[in-house]
Write an enzyme that holds these catalytic residues in place. Sequence first.
Site, PDB file in Angstrom:
ATOM      1  N   GLY A 131       9.842   3.103  -8.544  1.00  0.00           N
ATOM      2  CA  GLY A 131       9.404   3.355  -7.172  1.00  0.00           C
ATOM      3  C   GLY A 131      10.606   3.308  -6.243  1.00  0.00           C
ATOM      4  N   SER A 132      10.907   2.109  -5.728  1.00  0.00           N
ATOM      5  CA  SER A 132      12.081   1.974  -4.856  1.00  0.00           C
ATOM      6  C   SER A 132      13.351   2.361  -5.608  1.00  0.00           C
ATOM      7  CB  SER A 132      12.208   0.522  -4.367  1.00  0.00           C
ATOM      8  OG  SER A 132      11.038   0.134  -3.699  1.00  0.00           O
ATOM      9  N   PHE A 156       1.323   8.477  -7.825  1.00  0.00           N
ATOM     10  CA  PHE A 156       1.242   8.377  -6.352  1.00  0.00           C
ATOM     11  C   PHE A 156       1.621   9.693  -5.676  1.00  0.00           C
ATOM     12  CE2 PHE A 156       2.662   3.581  -6.241  1.00  0.00           C
ATOM     13  CZ  PHE A 156       1.382   3.164  -6.582  1.00  0.00           C
ATOM     14  N   ILE A 157       1.425  10.813  -6.306  1.00  0.00           N
ATOM     15  CA  ILE A 157       1.945  12.057  -5.714  1.00  0.00           C
ATOM     16  C   ILE A 157       0.936  12.650  -4.722  1.00  0.00           C
ATOM     17  CG2 ILE A 157       2.965  14.314  -6.191  1.00  0.00           C
ATOM     18  CD1 ILE A 157       4.512  11.685  -7.213  1.00  0.00           C
ATOM     19  N   GLN A 340      -8.226  -6.779  18.061  1.00  0.00           N
ATOM     20  CA  GLN A 340      -8.471  -8.110  18.625  1.00  0.00           C
ATOM     21  C   GLN A 340      -9.009  -7.999  20.056  1.00  0.00           C
ATOM     22  OE1 GLN A 340      -8.177 -10.479  16.528  1.00  0.00           O
ATOM     23  NE2 GLN A 340      -8.782 -12.151  17.876  1.00  0.00           N
ATOM     24  N   ILE A 341      -8.444  -7.101  20.817  1.00  0.00           N
ATOM     25  CA  ILE A 341      -8.871  -6.929  22.214  1.00  0.00           C
ATOM     26  C   ILE A 341     -10.306  -6.401  22.278  1.00  0.00           C
ATOM     27  CG2 ILE A 341      -8.446  -5.494  24.285  1.00  0.00           C
ATOM     28  CD1 ILE A 341      -5.422  -5.940  23.736  1.00  0.00           C
ATOM     29  N   GLU A 367       7.763   6.470   1.717  1.00  0.00           N
ATOM     30  CA  GLU A 367       9.057   6.897   2.295  1.00  0.00           C
ATOM     31  C   GLU A 367      10.040   5.741   2.397  1.00  0.00           C
ATOM     32  OE1 GLU A 367      10.394   9.752   2.857  1.00  0.00           O
ATOM     33  OE2 GLU A 367       8.570  10.801   2.237  1.00  0.00           O
ATOM     34  N   THR A 369      10.005   1.413   1.393  1.00  0.00           N
ATOM     35  CA  THR A 369       9.296   0.246   1.951  1.00  0.00           C
ATOM     36  C   THR A 369      10.109  -0.371   3.098  1.00  0.00           C
ATOM     37  OG1 THR A 369      10.416  -1.277   0.448  1.00  0.00           O
ATOM     38  CG2 THR A 369       8.341  -0.304  -0.338  1.00  0.00           C
TER      39      THR A 369
HETATM   40  C1  LIG Z   1      -0.374   6.500  -0.949  1.00  0.00           C
HETATM   41  C2  LIG Z   1       0.995   6.767  -1.474  1.00  0.00           C
HETATM   42  C3  LIG Z   1       1.471   8.074  -1.521  1.00  0.00           C
HETATM   43  C4  LIG Z   1       2.727   8.345  -2.029  1.00  0.00           C
HETATM   44  N1  LIG Z   1       3.177   9.638  -2.091  1.00  0.00           N
HETATM   45  C5  LIG Z   1       4.307   9.906  -2.801  1.00  0.00           C
HETATM   46  C6  LIG Z   1       4.699  11.254  -3.071  1.00  0.00           C
HETATM   47  O1  LIG Z   1       4.067  12.211  -2.610  1.00  0.00           O
HETATM   48  N2  LIG Z   1       5.787  11.479  -3.850  1.00  0.00           N
HETATM   49  C7  LIG Z   1       6.526  10.456  -4.360  1.00  0.00           C
HETATM   50  O2  LIG Z   1       7.497  10.727  -5.066  1.00  0.00           O
HETATM   51  N3  LIG Z   1       6.199   9.172  -4.096  1.00  0.00           N
HETATM   52  C8  LIG Z   1       5.106   8.866  -3.349  1.00  0.00           C
HETATM   53  N4  LIG Z   1       4.754   7.577  -3.092  1.00  0.00           N
HETATM   54  C9  LIG Z   1       5.578   6.507  -3.638  1.00  0.00           C
HETATM   55  C10 LIG Z   1       6.242   5.606  -2.613  1.00  0.00           C
HETATM   56  O3  LIG Z   1       7.355   6.209  -2.071  1.00  0.00           O
HETATM   57  C11 LIG Z   1       6.529   4.291  -3.345  1.00  0.00           C
HETATM   58  O4  LIG Z   1       5.277   3.615  -3.466  1.00  0.00           O
HETATM   59  C12 LIG Z   1       7.515   3.409  -2.654  1.00  0.00           C
HETATM   60  O5  LIG Z   1       8.797   3.977  -2.691  1.00  0.00           O
HETATM   61  C13 LIG Z   1       7.573   2.022  -3.283  1.00  0.00           C
HETATM   62  O6  LIG Z   1       7.631   2.073  -4.685  1.00  0.00           O
HETATM   63  P1  LIG Z   1       6.607   1.184  -5.538  1.00  0.00           P
HETATM   64  O7  LIG Z   1       5.268   1.370  -4.982  1.00  0.00           O
HETATM   65  O8  LIG Z   1       6.828   1.485  -6.964  1.00  0.00           O
HETATM   66  O9  LIG Z   1       7.037  -0.306  -5.230  1.00  0.00           O
HETATM   67  P2  LIG Z   1       8.266  -1.125  -5.886  1.00  0.00           P
HETATM   68  O10 LIG Z   1       9.516  -0.328  -5.757  1.00  0.00           O
HETATM   69  O11 LIG Z   1       7.885  -1.611  -7.214  1.00  0.00           O
HETATM   70  O12 LIG Z   1       8.376  -2.345  -4.884  1.00  0.00           O
HETATM   71  C14 LIG Z   1       7.543  -3.508  -4.997  1.00  0.00           C
HETATM   72  C15 LIG Z   1       8.009  -4.507  -3.938  1.00  0.00           C
HETATM   73  O13 LIG Z   1       9.366  -4.888  -4.202  1.00  0.00           O
HETATM   74  C16 LIG Z   1      10.159  -4.651  -3.070  1.00  0.00           C
HETATM   75  N5  LIG Z   1      11.506  -4.231  -3.456  1.00  0.00           N
HETATM   76  C17 LIG Z   1      11.849  -3.307  -4.388  1.00  0.00           C
HETATM   77  N6  LIG Z   1      13.193  -3.177  -4.430  1.00  0.00           N
HETATM   78  C18 LIG Z   1      13.692  -4.026  -3.499  1.00  0.00           C
HETATM   79  C19 LIG Z   1      15.006  -4.336  -3.031  1.00  0.00           C
HETATM   80  N7  LIG Z   1      16.109  -3.752  -3.547  1.00  0.00           N
HETATM   81  N8  LIG Z   1      15.150  -5.266  -2.044  1.00  0.00           N
HETATM   82  C20 LIG Z   1      14.047  -5.873  -1.518  1.00  0.00           C
HETATM   83  N9  LIG Z   1      12.781  -5.604  -1.900  1.00  0.00           N
HETATM   84  C21 LIG Z   1      12.617  -4.693  -2.880  1.00  0.00           C
HETATM   85  C22 LIG Z   1       9.454  -3.523  -2.315  1.00  0.00           C
HETATM   86  O14 LIG Z   1       9.840  -3.485  -0.949  1.00  0.00           O
HETATM   87  C23 LIG Z   1       7.994  -3.914  -2.519  1.00  0.00           C
HETATM   88  O15 LIG Z   1       7.645  -4.903  -1.585  1.00  0.00           O
HETATM   89  C24 LIG Z   1       3.522   7.277  -2.504  1.00  0.00           C
HETATM   90  C25 LIG Z   1       3.059   5.971  -2.428  1.00  0.00           C
HETATM   91  C26 LIG Z   1       1.819   5.710  -1.920  1.00  0.00           C
HETATM   92  C27 LIG Z   1       1.325   4.281  -1.871  1.00  0.00           C
END
Ligand SMILES: Cc1cc2nc3c(=O)[nH]c(=O)nc-3n(C[C@H](O)[C@H](O)[C@H](O)COP(=O)(O)OP(=O)(O)OC[C@H]3O[C@@H](n4cnc5c(N)ncnc54)[C@H](O)[C@@H]3O)c2cc1C
Length: 387
Positions: A131-132, A156-157, A340-341, A367, A369
Amino acid sequence: MDFGLTEEQRLIVDTTRAFVENELYPHEAEVERTGHLRRELIEEIQAKAIEAGLYAANMPAEVGGAGLDTVSWLLYEKELGRANYALHWTCVARPSNILLAGTDEQKEKYLYPCIRGETWDCLAMTEPGAGSDLRGMKATAMQDGDDFVLNGTKHFISHADIADFAIVFMASGEEDTPRGKRKKITAFFVDKGTPGFTVRDGYRNVSHRGYTNAILEFDNCRLPKSQVLGEVHKGFEVANSWLGATRLQVASTCLGRAERALGHAIEYAASREQFGQQIGKFQGVSFKLADMATELKAAELLTREAAWKYDQGTVTDQDMAMAKLKATEVLAFIADEAIQIHGGMGLMDDLPLERIWRDARVERIWEGTSEIQRHIISRALLRAVGG
Ligand SMILES: Cc1cc2nc3c(=O)[nH]c(=O)nc-3n(C[C@H](O)[C@H](O)[C@H](O)COP(=O)(O)OP(=O)(O)OC[C@H]3O[C@@H](n4cnc5c(N)ncnc54)[C@H](O)[C@@H]3O)c2cc1C
């Protein structure tokens, strides 16, 4: 930087807001209730958006868009962002800027039909295990003669259900760097119907009813090299060049919804009476309004400044991260305080507040976190002093 709006920008704001209020708001209740956006409704609103010159207005004039500078584009995004996301994203689509990176043939096949409202795009990077940390992706594209063979899963696309094709990022090799091995990434256009490419229903999601996310499966999906977007192994370079301002787009749509929620809160505080007076006369309520308005303005100024710098060619990742972080967190704060309001009424779906509150949640995750935005900001601060 001039903080005032030009006459043209005023017109963009007024036209877009009128469209949103007249053509999108009336359908919000249906989409919220059914969780579904009907095809006939999409086509009806889409035709009106094209007629009004609002469809794909993010695109340059030479390819059929409105040719807006970044500040003006984001003003338009803010107005669209007031409404239910599924309605504005699908019916007043803004095709991904990355389509502009295609070859002439790719533009004919993918970009122009999206601008004309004949097709939709979606973008697939995220995987169940990546993800990230997108460089950790496991889905692969292995070269086989002149072709590439794709295997793996994306999840999640967004919008993959309605999209006619996906822009997919795959690991296409590895390279040595001073910090160890690093995956090389290549971007591809993949058409729906390509053998070995399946789109499955994704997860039910708390935010944005009527909008869906999907799971994309690639099982020996063979593509000719002509489906590569940009250069082989340069997928992130093409993404960084063309998707930079997407975080500002998220920020702007959040500002629109935050302003809508604040408007409801102000009206309610001035009309609801308890203990024989308007609740807005209680400092416990009026100070909330003051904080909401101040936070909103701060978020708006950060976003506007980043947009202005984008047009000057001086924007940094830190600027865009700050705007995205602030606007998404301010939306969550304002949505919560607006409820709340309103007391109990705030939680009822007669008003859009419970929806804005639910919808706000995803904005701090997709986009990049909030933690990743903070990481980008703090890294820039520390690097400046050798950290
Ligand atoms: C409804 C929805 C639609 C989406 N649409 C798309 C899409 O169209 N195309 C696409 O490619 N993606 C899409 N995404 C993916 C989205 O970009 C990812 O969910 C996001 O980047 C986070 O990845 P993850 O959910 O795997 O969380 P993770 O990366 O696993 O993160 C889990 C937690 O760890 C924290 N964390 C991770 N790394 C670090 C770090 N280095 N420092 C501090 N904290 C960290 C994060 O902030 C989070 O709190 C979508 C997501 C959602 C929920």
